[in-house]
Design a protein around this motif. Sequence first.
Motif, mmCIF file in Angstrom:
data_model
loop_
_atom_site.group_PDB
_atom_site.id
_atom_site.type_symbol
_atom_site.label_atom_id
_atom_site.label_comp_id
_atom_site.label_asym_id
_atom_site.label_seq_id
_atom_site.Cartn_x
_atom_site.Cartn_y
_atom_site.Cartn_z
ATOM 1 N N ASN A 60 0.815 -1.219 0.000
ATOM 2 C CA ASN A 60 0.000 0.000 0.000
ATOM 3 C C ASN A 60 0.845 1.264 0.000
ATOM 4 O O ASN A 60 0.482 2.261 -0.606
ATOM 5 N N LEU B 4 8.774 -14.085 -1.719
ATOM 6 C CA LEU B 4 8.173 -12.783 -1.433
ATOM 7 C C LEU B 4 8.673 -12.221 -0.106
ATOM 8 O O LEU B 4 9.097 -11.072 -0.012
ATOM 9 N N SER C 129 2.108 -12.770 8.030
ATOM 10 C CA SER C 129 1.183 -13.623 7.272
ATOM 11 C C SER C 129 1.934 -14.474 6.258
ATOM 12 O O SER C 129 1.578 -15.614 5.987
HETATM 13 N N1 TRP Z 1 -0.324 -7.521 1.043
HETATM 14 C C1 TRP Z 1 0.923 -7.185 1.636
HETATM 15 C C2 TRP Z 1 1.283 -5.765 1.280
HETATM 16 O O1 TRP Z 1 0.554 -5.106 0.614
HETATM 17 C C3 TRP Z 1 2.020 -8.112 1.224
HETATM 18 C C4 TRP Z 1 1.655 -9.522 1.394
HETATM 19 C C5 TRP Z 1 1.502 -10.175 2.553
HETATM 20 C C6 TRP Z 1 1.361 -10.432 0.373
HETATM 21 N N2 TRP Z 1 1.118 -11.461 2.298
HETATM 22 C C7 TRP Z 1 1.012 -11.617 0.977
HETATM 23 C C8 TRP Z 1 1.332 -10.318 -0.999
HETATM 24 C C9 TRP Z 1 0.648 -12.719 0.208
HETATM 25 C C10 TRP Z 1 0.957 -11.433 -1.745
HETATM 26 C C11 TRP Z 1 0.606 -12.597 -1.152
HETATM 27 O O2 TRP Z 1 2.308 -5.297 1.638
#
Ligand code: TRP
Length: 454
Positions: A26, A98, A326
């Motif tokens: 974000n 990631l 997560s």
């Molecule tokens: N959504 C998180 C962010 O915007 C990053 C993230 C956490 C993520 N878990 C994920 C992205 C799983 C893809 C899949 O920073």
Amino acid sequence: MAQRESWATRTGFILAAVGSAVGLGNIWRFPFATADGGGAAFLVMYLAFIALIGFPAILAEFVIGRKAERNPVGALVAYGGNAWKYVGGIFVLIGVVLLSYYSVIAGWFIRYFLEGFRGSYASHLTSYNGDAQAMFFDISFGMESVILHTVFMALTIGIVALGIRQGIELAVKVMVPALIVLLVGLAVWAFTLEGAGAGYSYYLSPEVGAITANWTELLPAAAGQAFFTLSLGMGVMITYASYLREDRNLAKDGVTIIGFDTGIAFLAGLVVFPVFFAGDIQPDEGGPLTIFVGMTEAFANITGGQILGLVFFGTVVIGALSSAISLLEVVTSYAIDEKGIERWKAATGVGVLIYLIGLPVTYDIIFLEVYDGFIDAVLLVFGALMVMVLVGWVAPKAAVDELEKGIGDLGTTAQAWVWAIRVPIIIVLVVSLYLGIVEYLDVLEAFSEWLSGN
Ligand code: TRP
């Protein structure tokens, strides 16, 4: 085997999912993805993608996870049969890669946060002759970056090792509200800046022509950004839903989570673009450096910049941590469920592995583009496509039955969900994936040039 853990409270699950969704995606990624896509044109494409594809996709992950009560590998197999363990394996792998670079970036934010205690951003910039980019390259690579990557991974491992209730749930209950309050405060402050207006118009007034002319770039960029920011495409939402005992209304939860995530990304744009334009900074040149370079210059130029900068960079660290847990949780739950390893050992073991894989990014920024491009443009879109195939074609009935628990008979609405997934969504994802791969080939070419030059 010990009884499987579950969330202690209703809000625990929502906050954890929001905490996962809201993060570097974000605040670090969204602004530069938007700027790369020309501002408002990207925003339109992104919002459409979130609503039309993100929402059906988050529901798909929820139903898979809640029904199976397992990690992504076990859950995909429970729905689709044994062959799906390979897809699940890819999900776990996506989590590993990631998180490996995510942690390095989070370390950079810790570094910029600490800079705020050492003196004003203006004085730091002066020691680099006012060159914020030079400052970035100086402080964001090498030993210091390794140390901060270590610190961030250690924090992440610590929380995940404590488990669902004592670790993740407790952490997000503090972090998510703090993040929202801080960001709202920053957006209000940005509003008061002179020259902020140009930032708002860049961000908020789309030209239709710009959207249609650039759709082959905007589509894969919006797809990657949407899945990244909603934590979709690799089983985070499968895993988090697997700790739900009661049959909640998953559609309502999905709307809440997406609402928060999109709201916070939008809010981050309301901080960053006015600040950039007020400081005469071009938003579309820096790529992944944009935030570091642009915000540092901005904080160097305004009164109170030291405190505001410290708050801003600290806020991002909070968001990053609740997302990182997560990611580690997916890999950890796999090791617990499928390999029978104890939680703390699993979290530490995979955490260290992930840490090592991230190290190249502390050495040169090219690795960030190689990792992040592969994840966004290729793997997350692929992962989301697989989830859609599973729900749309392989086991639609099981998915609909599960969705209706906690909601009641959905009738034709459920059919609409399945059919939207079956044809239009899958087509869009296949096209996005193709375009994403083509684009990623350029990154690889740049990488091979870098290799031969080193
Ligand atoms: N959504 C998180 C962010 O915007 C990053 C993230 C956490 C993520 N878990 C994920 C992205 C799983 C893809 C899949 O920073």
